[in-house]
Design a protein around this motif. Structure first.
Motif, PDB file in Angstrom:
ATOM      1  N   LYS A   1      11.542  -2.775   5.855  1.00  0.00           N
ATOM      2  CA  LYS A   1      11.889  -2.853   4.454  1.00  0.00           C
ATOM      3  C   LYS A   1      12.955  -3.811   3.929  1.00  0.00           C
ATOM      4  O   LYS A   1      12.792  -4.653   3.329  1.00  0.00           O
ATOM      5  N   THR A   2      14.162  -3.783   4.469  1.00  0.00           N
ATOM      6  CA  THR A   2      15.163  -4.614   4.191  1.00  0.00           C
ATOM      7  C   THR A   2      15.193  -5.996   4.760  1.00  0.00           C
ATOM      8  O   THR A   2      15.507  -6.873   3.991  1.00  0.00           O
ATOM      9  N   THR A   3      14.535  -6.227   5.763  1.00  0.00           N
ATOM     10  CA  THR A   3      14.703  -7.456   6.415  1.00  0.00           C
ATOM     11  C   THR A   3      13.226  -8.163   5.966  1.00  0.00           C
ATOM     12  O   THR A   3      13.257  -9.470   6.315  1.00  0.00           O
TER      13      THR A   3
ATOM     14  N   PHE B   1       0.732  -1.191  -0.001  1.00  0.00           N
ATOM     15  CA  PHE B   1      -0.103   0.069  -0.047  1.00  0.00           C
ATOM     16  C   PHE B   1       0.882   1.414  -0.035  1.00  0.00           C
ATOM     17  O   PHE B   1       0.583   2.283  -0.541  1.00  0.00           O
ATOM     18  N   LEU B   2       1.960   1.188   0.662  1.00  0.00           N
ATOM     19  CA  LEU B   2       2.690   2.280   0.954  1.00  0.00           C
ATOM     20  C   LEU B   2       4.075   1.819   1.233  1.00  0.00           C
ATOM     21  O   LEU B   2       4.520   0.771   2.104  1.00  0.00           O
ATOM     22  N   GLU B   3       5.211   2.728   0.755  1.00  0.00           N
ATOM     23  CA  GLU B   3       6.533   2.448   1.170  1.00  0.00           C
ATOM     24  C   GLU B   3       7.223   3.772   1.705  1.00  0.00           C
ATOM     25  O   GLU B   3       6.967   4.829   1.061  1.00  0.00           O
ATOM     26  N   THR B   4       7.972   3.415   2.782  1.00  0.00           N
ATOM     27  CA  THR B   4       8.962   4.723   3.180  1.00  0.00           C
ATOM     28  C   THR B   4      10.216   4.196   3.178  1.00  0.00           C
ATOM     29  O   THR B   4      10.740   3.180   2.506  1.00  0.00           O
ATOM     30  N   ASP B   5      10.955   5.032   3.638  1.00  0.00           N
ATOM     31  CA  ASP B   5      12.503   4.719   3.559  1.00  0.00           C
ATOM     32  C   ASP B   5      12.925   3.391   4.253  1.00  0.00           C
ATOM     33  O   ASP B   5      13.673   2.709   3.740  1.00  0.00           O
TER      34      ASP B   5
END
Length: 186
Positions: free
Chosen positions: A74-76, A5-9
């Motif tokens: 986000k990364t893991t 739905f949405l991504e941030t840093d």
């Protein structure tokens, strides 16, 4: 419906699925996470499966999308908890409620503020939101600080209708808000 739905840093907010049951059991099983929700009692698997997940997976007609989003690092891909950005009226996106529930390992890292700010921005720029509101117990200073850092301002004290009193409920609740006009002026 898009997966994300949405991504941030640092975050991805995505739709809940039945595969999130164990994540929700762990989240709602932590007494500190649930302290200001129900006094720290864990939520049973039956309640998660029959009440919690259906509520988190429900689409809202005015957006044809959900109002609750699973939050992942986000990364893991680590499950951090969830965010609420839900219209208060079925057919109108004008007023939404902002909320969040993150696991203890995610506390103190700015995730709640980052996710809240991103949802607010999306609401005012893409979803037709005019006012964002958020509530918590008056004694929940961490949540109040997230609301303030996200741009919301104190609106009022009130007394909620709690089915049973929990520690701190005698001090009442607080509502914070942010209007589109105030957000645009920042």
């Amino acid at each position: 419906m898009p997966t994300f739905f949405l991504e941030t840093d640092r975050l991805v907010l995505r739709a809940f699925t039945a595969a999130d049951t164990d994540h929700l059991l762990a989240l709602d099983g932590d007494p500190e996470v649930m302290r200001f929700i129900n006094g720290g009692r864990p939520t049973s698997r039956e309640i998660v499966e029959t009440r919690v997940l259906p509520r988190l997976m429900r689409d809202h007609p005015c957006w044809e999308t959900r109002g609750y989003w699973a939050a992942q690092e986000k990364t893991t891909g680590t499950f951090l908890g969830w965010f609420e950005f839900r219209p208060l009226e079925e057919r109108s996106p004008a007023v939404v409620e902002l909320g969040y529930r993150l696991n203890r390992a995610a506390w103190g890292h700015g995730y709640a503020t980052e996710g809240s700010r991103a949802l607010i921005r999306k609401g005012f720029t893409d979803l037709g939101v005019e006012r964002v509101t958020a509530n918590t117990m008056a004694v929940n200073t961490r949540s109040r600080r997230v609301m303030e850092k996200s741009g919301l301002c104190f609106a009022r004290n009130f007394t909620g209708d709690w089915p049973e009193a929990i520690e701190g409920s005698e001090h009442g609740e607080v509502e914070y808000e942010l209007t589109r006009t105030a957000w645009e002026q920042r």
